[in-house]
Design a protein around this motif. Sequence first.
Motif, PDB file in Angstrom:
ATOM      1  N   ARG A   1      46.968  34.229  37.125  1.00 23.32           N
ATOM      2  CA  ARG A   1      45.604  34.709  37.514  1.00 23.32           C
ATOM      3  C   ARG A   1      45.592  36.045  37.275  1.00 23.32           C
ATOM      4  NH1 ARG A   1      42.373  29.706  37.847  1.00 23.32           N
ATOM      5  NH2 ARG A   1      41.173  31.833  37.679  1.00 23.32           N
ATOM      6  N   ALA A   2      44.367  36.570  37.478  1.00 22.82           N
ATOM      7  CA  ALA A   2      43.371  37.972  37.023  1.00 22.82           C
ATOM      8  C   ALA A   2      42.735  38.250  38.338  1.00 22.82           C
ATOM      9  CB  ALA A   2      43.401  38.414  35.767  1.00 22.82           C
ATOM     10  N   GLY A   3      42.037  37.764  39.443  1.00 28.94           N
ATOM     11  CA  GLY A   3      41.515  37.740  39.838  1.00 28.94           C
ATOM     12  C   GLY A   3      39.928  37.472  39.065  1.00 28.94           C
ATOM     13  N   THR A   4      38.910  38.760  39.505  1.00 28.40           N
ATOM     14  CA  THR A   4      37.753  38.440  39.197  1.00 28.40           C
ATOM     15  C   THR A   4      37.860  38.846  36.935  1.00 28.40           C
ATOM     16  OG1 THR A   4      37.782  40.784  39.365  1.00 28.40           O
ATOM     17  CG2 THR A   4      36.861  38.832  40.750  1.00 28.40           C
ATOM     18  N   LEU A   5      39.377  38.867  36.944  1.00 25.39           N
ATOM     19  CA  LEU A   5      39.207  39.533  35.181  1.00 25.39           C
ATOM     20  C   LEU A   5      39.358  38.346  34.143  1.00 25.39           C
ATOM     21  CD1 LEU A   5      41.739  42.574  35.575  1.00 25.39           C
ATOM     22  CD2 LEU A   5      39.759  42.342  35.316  1.00 25.39           C
ATOM     23  N   PRO A   6      39.034  38.163  33.024  1.00 24.49           N
ATOM     24  CA  PRO A   6      39.352  37.444  32.024  1.00 24.49           C
ATOM     25  C   PRO A   6      40.819  36.539  32.081  1.00 24.49           C
ATOM     26  CG  PRO A   6      38.410  39.305  30.663  1.00 24.49           C
ATOM     27  CD  PRO A   6      38.725  39.717  32.198  1.00 24.49           C
ATOM     28  N   ALA A   7      40.925  34.949  32.207  1.00 21.67           N
ATOM     29  CA  ALA A   7      41.209  34.094  32.194  1.00 21.67           C
ATOM     30  C   ALA A   7      42.766  34.330  31.300  1.00 21.67           C
ATOM     31  CB  ALA A   7      41.151  32.768  31.310  1.00 21.67           C
TER      32      ALA A   7
ATOM     33  N   MET B   1      36.157  33.755  34.054  1.00 22.04           N
ATOM     34  CA  MET B   1      37.654  33.868  35.047  1.00 22.04           C
ATOM     35  C   MET B   1      38.354  32.467  34.642  1.00 22.04           C
ATOM     36  SD  MET B   1      35.414  35.181  38.092  1.00 22.04           S
ATOM     37  CE  MET B   1      36.988  34.404  39.556  1.00 22.04           C
ATOM     38  N   ARG B   2      37.385  31.921  34.161  1.00 24.19           N
ATOM     39  CA  ARG B   2      37.885  30.604  33.779  1.00 24.19           C
ATOM     40  C   ARG B   2      37.918  30.133  32.417  1.00 24.19           C
ATOM     41  NH1 ARG B   2      32.750  26.572  35.499  1.00 24.19           N
ATOM     42  NH2 ARG B   2      31.597  28.233  35.114  1.00 24.19           N
ATOM     43  N   GLU B   3      38.916  29.799  31.431  1.00 28.53           N
ATOM     44  CA  GLU B   3      39.542  29.725  30.285  1.00 28.53           C
ATOM     45  C   GLU B   3      38.182  29.097  29.107  1.00 28.53           C
ATOM     46  OE1 GLU B   3      42.645  28.918  27.496  1.00 28.53           O
ATOM     47  OE2 GLU B   3      43.435  28.382  29.197  1.00 28.53           O
ATOM     48  N   GLU B   4      37.869  28.086  29.866  1.00 30.75           N
ATOM     49  CA  GLU B   4      36.436  27.168  29.632  1.00 30.75           C
ATOM     50  C   GLU B   4      35.117  27.901  29.659  1.00 30.75           C
ATOM     51  OE1 GLU B   4      36.767  25.066  33.665  1.00 30.75           O
ATOM     52  OE2 GLU B   4      38.105  26.052  32.055  1.00 30.75           O
ATOM     53  N   THR B   5      35.211  28.739  30.657  1.00 30.57           N
ATOM     54  CA  THR B   5      34.014  30.006  29.494  1.00 30.57           C
ATOM     55  C   THR B   5      34.311  30.332  28.562  1.00 30.57           C
ATOM     56  OG1 THR B   5      33.275  30.065  32.458  1.00 30.57           O
ATOM     57  CG2 THR B   5      32.395  31.513  31.124  1.00 30.57           C
ATOM     58  N   GLN B   6      33.408  30.528  27.407  1.00 30.61           N
ATOM     59  CA  GLN B   6      33.911  31.159  25.966  1.00 30.61           C
ATOM     60  C   GLN B   6      32.248  31.683  25.576  1.00 30.61           C
ATOM     61  OE1 GLN B   6      36.218  28.170  23.422  1.00 30.61           O
ATOM     62  NE2 GLN B   6      37.255  28.427  25.175  1.00 30.61           N
ATOM     63  N   VAL B   7      32.549  32.542  24.733  1.00 31.84           N
ATOM     64  CA  VAL B   7      31.381  33.727  24.755  1.00 31.84           C
ATOM     65  C   VAL B   7      31.741  33.896  23.043  1.00 31.84           C
ATOM     66  CG1 VAL B   7      29.585  35.615  24.763  1.00 31.84           C
ATOM     67  CG2 VAL B   7      30.165  34.430  27.010  1.00 31.84           C
ATOM     68  N   VAL B   8      31.006  34.030  21.833  1.00 38.22           N
ATOM     69  CA  VAL B   8      31.513  34.066  20.720  1.00 38.22           C
ATOM     70  C   VAL B   8      30.570  34.951  19.916  1.00 38.22           C
ATOM     71  CG1 VAL B   8      32.200  33.374  18.782  1.00 38.22           C
ATOM     72  CG2 VAL B   8      32.748  31.893  20.217  1.00 38.22           C
ATOM     73  N   LEU B   9      31.109  36.015  19.902  1.00 38.49           N
ATOM     74  CA  LEU B   9      30.396  37.203  18.882  1.00 38.49           C
ATOM     75  C   LEU B   9      30.712  37.709  17.369  1.00 38.49           C
ATOM     76  CD1 LEU B   9      30.221  39.628  22.534  1.00 38.49           C
ATOM     77  CD2 LEU B   9      27.834  37.743  21.320  1.00 38.49           C
ATOM     78  N   GLN B  10      29.502  38.029  16.655  1.00 39.79           N
ATOM     79  CA  GLN B  10      30.034  38.593  15.049  1.00 39.79           C
ATOM     80  C   GLN B  10      29.132  39.747  14.915  1.00 39.79           C
ATOM     81  OE1 GLN B  10      29.171  35.169  13.154  1.00 39.79           O
ATOM     82  NE2 GLN B  10      30.667  33.787  12.565  1.00 39.79           N
ATOM     83  N   THR B  11      30.174  40.330  14.194  1.00 40.67           N
ATOM     84  CA  THR B  11      29.099  40.766  13.569  1.00 40.67           C
ATOM     85  C   THR B  11      29.866  42.014  12.452  1.00 40.67           C
ATOM     86  OG1 THR B  11      28.781  43.873  13.634  1.00 40.67           O
ATOM     87  CG2 THR B  11      31.290  43.206  14.373  1.00 40.67           C
TER      88      THR B  11
ATOM     89  N   THR C   1      45.065  48.212  25.165  1.00 32.42           N
ATOM     90  CA  THR C   1      45.463  47.207  26.332  1.00 32.42           C
ATOM     91  C   THR C   1      44.200  46.228  26.931  1.00 32.42           C
ATOM     92  OG1 THR C   1      45.968  48.332  28.137  1.00 32.42           O
ATOM     93  CG2 THR C   1      47.584  47.557  26.473  1.00 32.42           C
ATOM     94  N   TYR C   2      44.332  45.604  27.397  1.00 32.09           N
ATOM     95  CA  TYR C   2      43.148  44.810  28.042  1.00 32.09           C
ATOM     96  C   TYR C   2      43.141  43.764  29.016  1.00 32.09           C
ATOM     97  CZ  TYR C   2      38.024  43.358  27.817  1.00 32.09           C
ATOM     98  OH  TYR C   2      36.961  42.602  28.801  1.00 32.09           O
ATOM     99  N   ALA C   3      43.025  44.152  30.544  1.00 31.24           N
ATOM    100  CA  ALA C   3      43.266  44.005  31.342  1.00 31.24           C
ATOM    101  C   ALA C   3      42.707  42.376  31.380  1.00 31.24           C
ATOM    102  CB  ALA C   3      43.031  44.517  33.075  1.00 31.24           C
ATOM    103  N   ALA C   4      43.922  41.225  31.643  1.00 34.76           N
ATOM    104  CA  ALA C   4      43.263  39.856  31.971  1.00 34.76           C
ATOM    105  C   ALA C   4      44.687  38.805  32.438  1.00 34.76           C
ATOM    106  CB  ALA C   4      43.005  39.634  30.553  1.00 34.76           C
TER     107      ALA C   4
END
Length: 217
Positions: free
Chosen positions: A146-152, A194-204, A135-138
Amino acid sequence: MSRTAHTAQRGFSLIVVLLMLTIAMVLGIGAAQVSLVGERSARNDRDTEIAFQAAEAALIDAERDVLGPNASTAQRLCLFNGKDVSAFVPGCGGTGIRQGLCAQGEPGAKPVWMSADFAAESATSVAYGTFTGQTYAAGNAATGVRAGTLPARAPRYIVEAVRNLGGWQSSQLQSASVRNASHLFRVTAIGYGMREETQVVLQTSLYKSAASPGCPS
């Protein structure tokens, strides 16, 4: 001193006072703007860091999904075998336990991960914990929670089967024959701030030469 000179001095003093007030006001407005810009920058940095951490968590969840160990009843470790990628579907269109498994695109085509659907209710990407039980708090953007300072909303990922053109060791070449072909599993994860428009994409890229213990070889 004549009345005219005295009046002129009073008029000059008034102009000086007004100029000083104007300068003080301009400096105050400038300081307020600098403060607002700094606060906005700090907020954006925090938002980006939250999104980055969420994307990293999705990569770890995907690694558990592909390589194990994974004790979840929903686990699908047997689908990941560098010698057999028949479970991977073009356009990431798999359903059920094949969700989020993407076959490699045609040569010269747009990379699969660039056109994948990472929407909250997408059936072609995997939400964090779907196949691992983690699980991941979001928050929940779909319901507006909304989850405060957690991801949207929870991070998501896809797994691509990518032809391994060389050995896992850079100094070793691999046979080009279809019979000896092997694949790497490229994971693309997206995290939200916290805002859905803020996104980071990572790959491995993950290497798994054979099926997990207990799976058909």
